[in-house]
Design an enzyme around this catalytic site. Structure first.
Site, PDB file in Angstrom:
ATOM      1  N   THR A 146      37.851  45.121  43.853  1.00 54.00           N
ATOM      2  CA  THR A 146      37.672  43.800  44.434  1.00 54.00           C
ATOM      3  C   THR A 146      36.780  43.802  45.673  1.00 54.00           C
ATOM      4  O   THR A 146      36.828  44.745  46.441  1.00 54.00           O
ATOM      5  CB  THR A 146      39.078  43.348  44.885  1.00 54.00           C
ATOM      6  OG1 THR A 146      39.952  43.488  43.792  1.00 54.00           O
ATOM      7  CG2 THR A 146      39.101  41.975  45.441  1.00 54.00           C
ATOM      8  N   GLY A 205      46.657  39.946  39.672  1.00 50.76           N
ATOM      9  CA  GLY A 205      46.907  40.749  40.876  1.00 50.76           C
ATOM     10  C   GLY A 205      47.023  39.873  42.107  1.00 50.76           C
ATOM     11  O   GLY A 205      47.213  38.656  42.019  1.00 50.76           O
ATOM     12  N   GLY A 233      43.274  46.766  46.281  1.00 51.17           N
ATOM     13  CA  GLY A 233      43.858  47.993  45.768  1.00 51.17           C
ATOM     14  C   GLY A 233      44.399  47.730  44.375  1.00 51.17           C
ATOM     15  O   GLY A 233      43.744  47.081  43.560  1.00 51.17           O
TER      16      GLY A 233
HETATM   17  N1  GLY Z   1      42.604  44.409  43.445  1.00 56.79           N
HETATM   18  C1  GLY Z   1      42.546  43.349  42.586  1.00 56.79           C
HETATM   19  C2  GLY Z   1      43.502  43.346  41.491  1.00 56.79           C
HETATM   20  O1  GLY Z   1      44.275  44.282  41.363  1.00 56.79           O
HETATM   21  O2  GLY Z   1      43.523  42.412  40.731  1.00 56.79           O
END
Ligand code: GLY
Length: 279
Positions: free
Chosen positions: A223, A253, A275
């Site tokens: 991300t 997420g 993460g």
């Molecule tokens: N870091 C973004 C996700 O896990 O969706």
């Protein structure tokens, strides 16, 4: 900083925000200094009290891929533009690139569909978010429209797509990018799906506890989250992702969740986290 300290810090921040409205937000943060809260939070508290005096513009974002996005943001900030425009335009750079984890060129879910999540927030608690959005190139801009044009904070799935189309965003091809197609075909060979929490910690190769590993000579990333302060001292933040590669269809997420992937408080500070999606 260990995970418990982060969780404690986040919880105390949430608690702080709630208590803060009951008494006085800044006063609560000051009191925090004497209550033995995690050191990290104390550090943030001290920072927080200085945000009002901090001179901008400044932009920061996650991972090395964020450097290109920062340049995009700087085109706005450097001309005296506002933080909200900068954090939108900045992460659009990454949404336009072909990479593993952001935008339509990214890796799909386990059924072969790319689904995107994004959010944006300004210094006055205005915020917008989209999740499970398909075939729209710039989810961060749709999130901004949600913020500016609807009475809601978050739109998801086909409703978010319908809104985007009504707002004039083109419906893009469902085809995967060549990179994503290759990665998906490779993944299908084993179709191994074993998300590991705090994987970053396991892959510490001497670059600090949260440093990403390198893949094909490039720093790994996921991300993009971006926060900025403009020349007027106002804050803005954005966050955008395709989520975990080869995720279960429908998996969501933390990135588009205001208060998890991103939070901005014009009096206190701005923060974004990424993460494995469980901030
Ligand atoms: N870091 C973004 C996700 O896990 O969706």
């Amino acid at each position: 900083m260990n995970r418990d300290a982060i969780i404690l810090g986040v919880l105390m921040l949430i608690f702080g925000f709630k208590m803060g409205y009951m008494m006085n937000r800044k006063r609560f943060l000051q009191l925090g200094a004497f209550t033995g809260i995690a050191t990290s939070l104390l550090g943030r508290k001290v920072h927080a009290q200085h945000v009002g005096k901090m001179s901008g513009p400044v932009v920061v974002s996650t991972w090395d891929a964020g450097l290109r996005a920062n340049k995009g943001a700087w085109e706005i900030l450097g001309k005296g533009g506002n933080a909200l425009d900068a954090v939108e335009k900045g992460v659009m750079v990454t949404e336009d690139e072909i990479n593993c984890c952001v935008g339509l060129g990214a890796n799909p879910d386990r059924d072969g569909f790319v689904t995107l999540d994004a959010c944006i927030m300004d210094h006055r608690f205005n915020c917008g978010s989209v999740a499970f959005l398909e075939r729209i190139k710039h989810p961060v801009s749709v999130a901004r429209r949600v913020m500016e044009k609807t009475p809601h904070v978050m739109l998801v799935g086909s409703g978010a797509q319908q809104f985007a189309i009504a707002e004039g965003f083109p419906l893009e091809s469902p085809d995967l990018s060549p990179d994503a197609k290759k990665a998906y075909q490779e993944w299908l060979k084993s179709a191994k799906y074993e998300p590991q929490i705090n994987r970053e910690n396991l892959e510490n190769k001497g670059h600090g506890p949260f440093a990403p590993s390198q893949i094909n000579g490039e720093w790994n990333h996921d991300t993009i989250g971006m926060v900025a302060i403009d020349a007027q001292g106002q804050l803005g933040g954005s966050c955008t992702t395709s989520g975990m590669g080869f995720k279960m269809r429908g998996r969501l997420g933390d990135s588009p969740i205001i208060g998890a992937g991103l939070y901005v408080d014009g009096d206190v500070g701005a923060c974004t986290a990424t993460g494995q999606g469980r901030t």
